[in-house]
Write a protein that holds these residues in place. Structure first.
Motif, PDB file in Angstrom:
ATOM      1  N   ALA A 232       0.839  -1.198   0.000  1.00  0.00           N
ATOM      2  CA  ALA A 232       0.000   0.000   0.000  1.00  0.00           C
ATOM      3  C   ALA A 232       0.872   1.244   0.000  1.00  0.00           C
ATOM      4  O   ALA A 232       0.628   2.212  -0.736  1.00  0.00           O
ATOM      5  CB  ALA A 232      -0.926  -0.008   1.216  1.00  0.00           C
ATOM      6  N   LEU A 233       1.941   1.217   0.814  1.00  0.00           N
ATOM      7  CA  LEU A 233       2.846   2.364   0.880  1.00  0.00           C
ATOM      8  C   LEU A 233       3.468   2.629  -0.486  1.00  0.00           C
ATOM      9  O   LEU A 233       3.510   3.773  -0.962  1.00  0.00           O
ATOM     10  CB  LEU A 233       3.934   2.085   1.920  1.00  0.00           C
ATOM     11  N   ALA A 234       3.924   1.544  -1.147  1.00  0.00           N
ATOM     12  CA  ALA A 234       4.549   1.690  -2.458  1.00  0.00           C
ATOM     13  C   ALA A 234       3.553   2.280  -3.454  1.00  0.00           C
ATOM     14  O   ALA A 234       3.879   3.207  -4.206  1.00  0.00           O
ATOM     15  CB  ALA A 234       5.053   0.337  -2.950  1.00  0.00           C
ATOM     16  N   LEU A 235       2.338   1.779  -3.430  1.00  0.00           N
ATOM     17  CA  LEU A 235       1.344   2.264  -4.379  1.00  0.00           C
ATOM     18  C   LEU A 235       1.037   3.747  -4.194  1.00  0.00           C
ATOM     19  O   LEU A 235       0.925   4.504  -5.152  1.00  0.00           O
ATOM     20  CB  LEU A 235       0.064   1.447  -4.202  1.00  0.00           C
ATOM     21  N   ILE A 236       0.933   4.139  -2.917  1.00  0.00           N
ATOM     22  CA  ILE A 236       0.633   5.546  -2.644  1.00  0.00           C
ATOM     23  C   ILE A 236       1.786   6.445  -3.074  1.00  0.00           C
ATOM     24  O   ILE A 236       1.578   7.497  -3.679  1.00  0.00           O
ATOM     25  CB  ILE A 236       0.342   5.743  -1.140  1.00  0.00           C
ATOM     26  N   THR A 237       3.020   6.009  -2.796  1.00  0.00           N
ATOM     27  CA  THR A 237       4.147   6.849  -3.182  1.00  0.00           C
ATOM     28  C   THR A 237       4.275   6.935  -4.698  1.00  0.00           C
ATOM     29  O   THR A 237       4.590   7.993  -5.238  1.00  0.00           O
ATOM     30  CB  THR A 237       5.464   6.339  -2.582  1.00  0.00           C
ATOM     31  N   VAL A 238       4.020   5.835  -5.392  1.00  0.00           N
ATOM     32  CA  VAL A 238       4.070   5.880  -6.860  1.00  0.00           C
ATOM     33  C   VAL A 238       3.033   6.876  -7.385  1.00  0.00           C
ATOM     34  O   VAL A 238       3.324   7.723  -8.228  1.00  0.00           O
ATOM     35  CB  VAL A 238       3.824   4.484  -7.474  1.00  0.00           C
ATOM     36  N   ASP A 303      -1.908  12.694   4.325  1.00  0.00           N
ATOM     37  CA  ASP A 303      -2.963  11.971   5.053  1.00  0.00           C
ATOM     38  C   ASP A 303      -2.909  10.478   4.728  1.00  0.00           C
ATOM     39  O   ASP A 303      -2.981   9.636   5.625  1.00  0.00           O
ATOM     40  CB  ASP A 303      -4.348  12.513   4.667  1.00  0.00           C
ATOM     41  N   ALA A 304      -2.772  10.173   3.434  1.00  0.00           N
ATOM     42  CA  ALA A 304      -2.764   8.768   3.024  1.00  0.00           C
ATOM     43  C   ALA A 304      -1.525   8.058   3.565  1.00  0.00           C
ATOM     44  O   ALA A 304      -1.596   6.930   4.051  1.00  0.00           O
ATOM     45  CB  ALA A 304      -2.816   8.678   1.498  1.00  0.00           C
ATOM     46  N   LEU A 305      -0.371   8.743   3.488  1.00  0.00           N
ATOM     47  CA  LEU A 305       0.870   8.130   3.982  1.00  0.00           C
ATOM     48  C   LEU A 305       0.787   7.869   5.486  1.00  0.00           C
ATOM     49  O   LEU A 305       1.190   6.816   5.980  1.00  0.00           O
ATOM     50  CB  LEU A 305       2.069   9.039   3.677  1.00  0.00           C
ATOM     51  N   ARG A 306       0.241   8.838   6.235  1.00  0.00           N
ATOM     52  CA  ARG A 306       0.146   8.671   7.689  1.00  0.00           C
ATOM     53  C   ARG A 306      -0.846   7.564   8.028  1.00  0.00           C
ATOM     54  O   ARG A 306      -0.611   6.786   8.953  1.00  0.00           O
ATOM     55  CB  ARG A 306      -0.301   9.976   8.353  1.00  0.00           C
ATOM     56  N   ALA A 307      -1.934   7.510   7.257  1.00  0.00           N
ATOM     57  CA  ALA A 307      -2.934   6.478   7.528  1.00  0.00           C
ATOM     58  C   ALA A 307      -2.296   5.106   7.396  1.00  0.00           C
ATOM     59  O   ALA A 307      -2.525   4.221   8.214  1.00  0.00           O
ATOM     60  CB  ALA A 307      -4.111   6.626   6.560  1.00  0.00           C
ATOM     61  N   VAL A 308      -1.454   4.921   6.364  1.00  0.00           N
ATOM     62  CA  VAL A 308      -0.829   3.611   6.165  1.00  0.00           C
ATOM     63  C   VAL A 308       0.283   3.372   7.181  1.00  0.00           C
ATOM     64  O   VAL A 308       0.361   2.323   7.811  1.00  0.00           O
ATOM     65  CB  VAL A 308      -0.273   3.486   4.727  1.00  0.00           C
ATOM     66  N   ILE A 310       1.077   5.004  10.167  1.00  0.00           N
ATOM     67  CA  ILE A 310       0.791   5.096  11.599  1.00  0.00           C
ATOM     68  C   ILE A 310      -0.388   4.221  11.996  1.00  0.00           C
ATOM     69  O   ILE A 310      -0.334   3.499  12.981  1.00  0.00           O
ATOM     70  CB  ILE A 310       0.516   6.559  12.002  1.00  0.00           C
ATOM     71  N   ASP A 311      -1.478   4.310  11.221  1.00  0.00           N
ATOM     72  CA  ASP A 311      -2.700   3.613  11.622  1.00  0.00           C
ATOM     73  C   ASP A 311      -2.848   2.250  10.959  1.00  0.00           C
ATOM     74  O   ASP A 311      -3.735   1.478  11.322  1.00  0.00           O
ATOM     75  CB  ASP A 311      -3.934   4.458  11.271  1.00  0.00           C
ATOM     76  N   GLY A 312      -2.020   1.960   9.944  1.00  0.00           N
ATOM     77  CA  GLY A 312      -2.138   0.687   9.264  1.00  0.00           C
ATOM     78  C   GLY A 312      -3.419   0.555   8.465  1.00  0.00           C
ATOM     79  O   GLY A 312      -3.929  -0.548   8.259  1.00  0.00           O
ATOM     80  N   THR A 313      -3.943   1.688   7.988  1.00  0.00           N
ATOM     81  CA  THR A 313      -5.177   1.668   7.207  1.00  0.00           C
ATOM     82  C   THR A 313      -4.936   0.978   5.860  1.00  0.00           C
ATOM     83  O   THR A 313      -3.871   1.129   5.272  1.00  0.00           O
ATOM     84  CB  THR A 313      -5.668   3.104   6.950  1.00  0.00           C
ATOM     85  N   GLY A 314      -5.948   0.234   5.379  1.00  0.00           N
ATOM     86  CA  GLY A 314      -5.848  -0.395   4.068  1.00  0.00           C
ATOM     87  C   GLY A 314      -6.195   0.600   2.965  1.00  0.00           C
ATOM     88  O   GLY A 314      -6.815   1.631   3.215  1.00  0.00           O
ATOM     89  N   GLY A 319      -9.694   5.919  -0.440  1.00  0.00           N
ATOM     90  CA  GLY A 319     -10.166   6.349  -1.757  1.00  0.00           C
ATOM     91  C   GLY A 319     -10.169   7.850  -1.934  1.00  0.00           C
ATOM     92  O   GLY A 319      -9.690   8.361  -2.952  1.00  0.00           O
ATOM     93  N   ALA A 320     -10.667   8.580  -0.931  1.00  0.00           N
ATOM     94  CA  ALA A 320     -10.832  10.028  -1.093  1.00  0.00           C
ATOM     95  C   ALA A 320      -9.488  10.740  -1.272  1.00  0.00           C
ATOM     96  O   ALA A 320      -9.293  11.439  -2.273  1.00  0.00           O
ATOM     97  CB  ALA A 320     -11.609  10.600   0.083  1.00  0.00           C
ATOM     98  N   PRO A 321      -8.527  10.591  -0.339  1.00  0.00           N
ATOM     99  CA  PRO A 321      -7.262  11.299  -0.547  1.00  0.00           C
ATOM    100  C   PRO A 321      -6.543  10.857  -1.819  1.00  0.00           C
ATOM    101  O   PRO A 321      -5.962  11.695  -2.530  1.00  0.00           O
ATOM    102  CB  PRO A 321      -6.426  10.962   0.693  1.00  0.00           C
TER     103      PRO A 321
END
Lengths: 343, 315
Positions: A232-238, A303-308, A310-314, A319-321
């Motif tokens: 998830a982290l990789a996908l968000i950073t890409v 927000d998306a990076l922190r969610a993944v 810190i919070d381990g969000t999937g 979707g929104a951010p």
């Protein structure tokens, strides 16, 4: 054997980057230095010992001794002049005036002073024999993920994606334009799409090094963990890198000079450095600004990076951010292609 | 078939007319020079021919094809670009790439091309293969730019002031590269403001001024148009005697034309051995004292001066 133009263009991009020591520092070194400095400066220390002054008067030593017995407090007996100075400059959080009644002199708007009042009162009342009426037990917990460095590392990651996307693409494109290299390429059968794609590809290849450096550093130095999945982290950073590369392309699409593009770049980045919650939470800004702040691509990315992290969000719940990040990228590329100055 | 044919070319920038109705035909296998001072419109002309600048009016045909077939940057344009080699006046290649990497990058854009080693041999840069472009001398950079133009095995080579700013040795090395390309059957269009370059390299030259061709022909024809092969230049010490009038100078034996200038007077002369003694005699009778006297073979520079009344270099 034929060389593929896209491969050669991408190689050229990468060579020009890694042969430039300054670029290496700003992309890899600077975020690490920043993370290290801020991580040290804002490490969680707790409030420490609170300094309490006791005014010189009959009975002062008994009071000071009672206060000193509390691990949270350090007491000193002071003359009235000295007490006034130390109180005014904040060296003592609270001044105790012996007598009957005891007087606590403190500034009730200071968190530290209010804490001192509670601790001091507790210590003195106990010393005079007040019993506890309810039995209690303390459970002390320090949660990794709630420290400043845990907040900071994802923010720096986002900021770095923005910086290297904008500079990496914007600067190179405008440099090629001012050096008439862009025009020279236009004099060959090179496809324009290959030229633009080479920037994206070289960005993606360096991206993994950037992330590895920063996340690895946070983990080794400060024990900052990634709670969510690395995928998830990789996908968000890409996605973030693509979006900011698109924004870089837009910023560079017309500019003819390095000065012009630098100005535009700062115009785009400066508001996001401040507003997008890289160094402190954007919830501190007034409510009226929140919709604007949340619509910025760096805010959404952070927000998306922190969610993944810190919070381990999937991913599904981000979707929104992610839509905001992708939207900025798509619109930027669309506009850039329309108005791009090819010579 | 002509390699280049253009007619009625016009290009205006704001209030300047850079190209004012230009006609040119360059035959296949020819080396054609556009000659003129800075600002004459040479670069604008060559960039219109190269399809990099859109003309306001006029028609361009290269190797029987036209620009813009199927849209700018479309397949037809790319097919034409495959057959051209282009060197631009102001291009600065990336400093941090090596010579071989640069050539390989340009090579990758073409479907048919020389190998990197072949083209480096053509411009004699084999030894600099691994050197960064930023570390090359001016002459080496220029040869690399030509290498990038030659890598596609072009039929038609455009060179925009390829030797400007180079030392004489580097200039001669580049001329050699161009000669070899021609010997292999290539067509060349080059711009220059060096007369010597045009005279040595070009089969034909067009002299340009203010966006127009003011003279066209082989260097020999253009020089012959002066009516004489030699130029005598002289200057007088200020205040010593009376300066002879142009009519008096024109009447001297062997003198074909007189061009008075601010600091010197030039005579176009058919027979130096007759004109010089006569000139010296005339000056002596007037009590004038020479501060300078020189003779040289007439050049394209003299052609330009006789057509415009200005020197090429400072026109």
């Amino acid at each position: 054997m034929r060389d593929r133009p896209l491969v050669q263009l991408t190689l050229a991009r990468m060579r020009e980057f890694y042969r430039e020591p300054e670029a290496i520092f700003w992309v890899f070194g600077f975020p690490l230095v920043l993370a290290f400095a801020l991580g040290i400066a804002f490490r969680n220390r707790g409030p420490g010992e609170l300094k309490i002054g006791v005014l010189r008067a009959p009975g002062d030593s008994v009071i000071a001794a009672a206060l000193d017995r509390s691990p949270a407090l350090a007491a000193a007996v002071l003359d009235s002049g000295e007490a006034r100075t130390q109180f005014r400059t904040g060296r003592i959080a609270l001044l105790v005036v012996p007598g009957d009644p005891l007087v606590y002199r403190y500034d009730s708007t200071r968190t530290e002073s209010r804490l001192a009042r509670l601790e001091a009162d507790e210590a003195l009342q106990r010393a005079r024999g007040r019993p506890d009426v309810a039995s209690v037990r303390d459970e002390r917990v320090t949660e990794p993920g709630s420290r400043y460095i845990d907040f900071l590392i994802p923010g720096l990651l986002g900021m770095n994606l923005m910086g290297s996307g904008l500079w990496g693409v914007g600067f190179s494109v405008v440099q090629a334009r001012t050096k008439k290299l862009l025009k020279r390429f236009m004099a060959t059968p090179m496809r324009r799409s290959h030229y633009l794609l080479s920037f994206i590809l070289s960005r993606l290849l360096f991206l993994f090094l950037e992330i590895a450096a920063l996340v690895g550093f946070g983990w080794l130095m400060f024990g900052v963990a990634v709670r969510g999945s690395f995928g998830a982290l990789a996908l968000i950073t890409v996605l973030g890198a693509l979006s900011f590369a698109g924004l870089g392309m837009l910023v560079a699409s017309r500019a003819r000079t390095i000065e012009a593009v630098s100005g535009l770049m700062n115009l785009v980045m400066l508001p996001m450095w401040i507003l997008s919650g890289t160094f402190f939470s954007y919830s501190r800004f007034p409510d009226a600004m929140q919709p604007f702040v949340k619509a910025l691509p760096l805010t959404a990315l952070n927000d998306a990076l922190r969610a993944v992290m810190i919070d381990g969000t999937g991913l599904v719940r981000l979707g929104a951010p992610l839509a905001i990040v992708a939207g900025w990228g798509a619109v930027s590329v669309g506009v850039a292609l329309k108005i791009f100055r090819w010579r | 078939m002509a390699a280049i044919r253009c007619s009625g070319l016009v290009k205006r920038y704001a209030d300047v007319v850079a190209v004012a109705g230009l006609e040119l035909t360059v035959a296949a296998g020819e080396c054609f020079g556009l000659l003129g001072p800075n600002g004459a419109g040479k670069t604008t002309t060559i960039e219109i021919l190269e399809g990099l600048t859109e003309p306001d009016a006029g028609d361009v045909e290269l190797l029987g094809m036209r620009w813009g077939g199927g849209g700018a940057g479309g397949a037809a344009d790319r097919a034409l670009r495959e057959r051209l080699g282009i060197q631009l006046q102001e291009t600065q290649l990336a400093d941090k790439l090596t010579v071989a990497e640069t050539v390989r990058l340009f090579r990758s854009f073409y479907t048919s091309s020389h190998s990197v080693d072949e083209v480096l041999a053509l411009v004699e840069l084999e030894e600099k293969r691994g050197a960064w472009v930023g570390k090359l001398s001016g002459g080496q950079k220029q040869r690399l730019a030509v290498a990038c133009a030659l890598v596609s095995r072009p039929e038609l080579l455009f060179l925009d002031e390829p030797t400007t700013g180079l030392d004489p040795q580097s200039r001669r090395q580049l001329w050699e590269v161009i000669r070899r390309f021609r010997a292999a059957g290539g067509t060349v269009l080059l711009t220059t403001h060096y007369m010597e370059e045009a005279e040595r390299l070009c089969d034909r030259v067009a002299i340009m001024d203010h966006g127009k061709v003011i003279a066209l022909g082989t260097p020999r024809e253009l020089i012959a148009s002066l009516g004489a092969e030699h130029v005598v230049e002289f200057a007088l010490v200020d205040g010593a005697g009376r300066v002879p009038a142009p009519e008096e100078l024109a009447a001297l034996p062997g003198v074909q034309a007189v061009r008075p200038g601010p600091d010197r007077t030039a005579l176009t002369v058919a027979a130096v051995h007759l004109a010089v003694p006569a000139l010296l005699g005339l000056l002596e009778r007037r009590g004038a004292e020479l501060s300078m006297l020189a003779t040289h073979h007439a050049t394209l520079e003299d052609v330009f001066v006789s057509l415009t009344g200005r020197q090429l270099r400072d026109a």
